[in-house]
Design a protein around this motif. Structure first.
Motif, mmCIF file in Angstrom:
data_model
loop_
_atom_site.group_PDB
_atom_site.id
_atom_site.type_symbol
_atom_site.label_atom_id
_atom_site.label_comp_id
_atom_site.label_asym_id
_atom_site.label_seq_id
_atom_site.Cartn_x
_atom_site.Cartn_y
_atom_site.Cartn_z
ATOM 1 N N UNK A 134 0.849 -1.188 0.000
ATOM 2 C CA UNK A 134 0.000 0.000 0.000
ATOM 3 C C UNK A 134 0.889 1.245 0.000
ATOM 4 N N UNK A 135 0.326 2.362 -0.406
ATOM 5 C CA UNK A 135 1.114 3.602 -0.393
ATOM 6 C C UNK A 135 1.608 3.898 1.026
ATOM 7 N N UNK A 136 0.848 3.415 2.041
ATOM 8 C CA UNK A 136 1.271 3.633 3.437
ATOM 9 C C UNK A 136 2.157 2.507 3.961
ATOM 10 N N UNK A 137 2.559 1.610 3.055
ATOM 11 C CA UNK A 137 3.463 0.529 3.456
ATOM 12 C C UNK A 137 2.751 -0.718 3.946
ATOM 13 N N UNK A 138 1.403 -0.744 3.841
ATOM 14 C CA UNK A 138 0.739 -1.954 4.346
ATOM 15 C C UNK A 138 1.052 -3.149 3.451
ATOM 16 N N UNK A 139 1.049 -4.342 4.055
ATOM 17 C CA UNK A 139 1.161 -5.594 3.306
ATOM 18 C C UNK A 139 -0.006 -6.472 3.742
ATOM 19 N N UNK A 140 -0.668 -7.099 2.779
ATOM 20 C CA UNK A 140 -1.975 -7.666 3.079
ATOM 21 C C UNK A 140 -2.797 -6.474 3.542
ATOM 22 N N UNK A 141 -3.617 -6.666 4.566
ATOM 23 C CA UNK A 141 -4.341 -5.518 5.132
ATOM 24 C C UNK A 141 -3.712 -5.118 6.475
ATOM 25 N N UNK A 199 4.284 1.994 -10.413
ATOM 26 C CA UNK A 199 3.566 3.263 -10.566
ATOM 27 C C UNK A 199 3.921 4.353 -9.582
ATOM 28 N N UNK A 200 3.487 5.526 -9.971
ATOM 29 C CA UNK A 200 3.745 6.773 -9.251
ATOM 30 C C UNK A 200 3.277 6.724 -7.778
ATOM 31 N N UNK A 201 2.081 6.153 -7.553
ATOM 32 C CA UNK A 201 1.521 6.165 -6.187
ATOM 33 C C UNK A 201 2.338 5.328 -5.216
ATOM 34 N N UNK A 202 3.182 4.431 -5.741
ATOM 35 C CA UNK A 202 3.948 3.544 -4.865
ATOM 36 C C UNK A 202 5.405 3.986 -4.708
ATOM 37 N N UNK A 203 5.732 5.091 -5.385
ATOM 38 C CA UNK A 203 7.102 5.585 -5.388
ATOM 39 C C UNK A 203 7.653 5.858 -3.982
ATOM 40 N N UNK A 204 6.847 6.538 -3.173
ATOM 41 C CA UNK A 204 7.322 6.894 -1.829
ATOM 42 C C UNK A 204 7.494 5.658 -0.953
ATOM 43 N N UNK A 205 6.576 4.699 -1.125
ATOM 44 C CA UNK A 205 6.667 3.470 -0.321
ATOM 45 C C UNK A 205 7.957 2.737 -0.674
#
Ligand code: PGA
Length: 246
Positions: A134-141, A199-205
């Motif tokens: 996830x963009x916030x670093x989540x894996x699974x939920x 993709x762009x949304x995952x760049x920061x993660x």
């Protein structure tokens, strides 16, 4: 963690699918951990195309999905069981009885979590786990703050995750507020992990994962640095500007 740089989403999907196909050919009884969401769709499309063209067989493969929404049955098009059936299982020769997704509609979700964890233990765990981030670093939920020692459990989805997934629903209100997910400890028991980042949304993660030295529950994916066998496949857009050594 090894990192493979892909040109774009298509290339990332092809590299990952070829890797999985090779593993299935080597070990026809492999136990795969599967993910849903936008990221793995290209992998599944490549696996189906290969199955049709080259006949790679999934007859003896067993699969375990990471998560499911609480309250959605397998017939609901937004459930992850439905996603897996339609985007993969119905189009390959896998035995559906060997495909496991936590059940989102059970009277007792806590019991379902325990059963899912027992099932994984009984089958001696996952050989190869496919993961998105996830963009916030989540894996699974497993959202930020989830203790690293958690087994399969019920989570309250964060506003940002519900917002990110609202694109599949008619409205944000329809996005379930809870999910069942393999825990971080469950994921870490997988013998090998393939992490896909595009993709762009995952760049920061990706940047945080590769540049921050800390392993911190506030950024769940950082735990993967403790795993002995993780390969990241990321596309150029996600990697942009980062120095990576493949
Ligand atoms: P996505 O989700 O593949 O739809 O971007 C990944 C995740 O949130 O883990």
């Amino acid at each position: 963690m090894k990192i493979i740089e892909a040109i774009d989403y298509q290339d990332m999907s092809k590299i990952a699918a070829d890797y999985i196909i090779q593993k299935v050919n080597q070990s026809p009884k492999i136990k795969l951990g599967l993910a849903t969401g936008g990221t793995p769709l290209g992998i599944y499309a490549n696996i189906i195309a290969d199955h049709q063209k080259n006949g790679t067989s999934y007859r003896d493969v067993m699969t375990f999905n990471l998560d499911e929404y609480v309250g959605l049955s397998g017939e609901n098009p937004n459930s992850y069981r439905y996603y897996m059936d339609h985007n993969l299982f119905n189009q390959i020769d896998i035995n559906k009885n060997n495909t496991f997704v936590p059940r989102g509609t059970t009277d007792n979700v806590l019991n379902e979590c325990a059963l899912y964890e027992d099932l994984l233990t009984k089958h001696n765990g996952i050989d190869l786990q496919i993961l998105g981030i996830g963009a916030n670093g989540h894996i699974g939920f497993n959202e930020p703050g989830t203790p690293f020692n958690t087994a399969t459990h019920v989570v309250e989805l964060t506003a940002s995750t519900r917002q990110a997934n609202a694109r599949y629903f008619n409205s944000l209100e329809e996005v379930p507020t809870k999910a069942l997910t393999m825990g971080i400890a469950t994921i870490m028991k997988s013998k090998e992990i393939l992490l896909l980042i595009s993709g762009e949304q995952k760049k920061d993660a990706l940047k945080r994962l590769l540049t921050e030295n800390t392993i911190d529950e506030r950024f769940p994916a950082s735990v993967l640095k403790n795993h002995p066998y993780v390969t990241i496949i990321a596309d150029k857009t996600a990697i942009a500007g980062l120095k990576v050594h493949s």
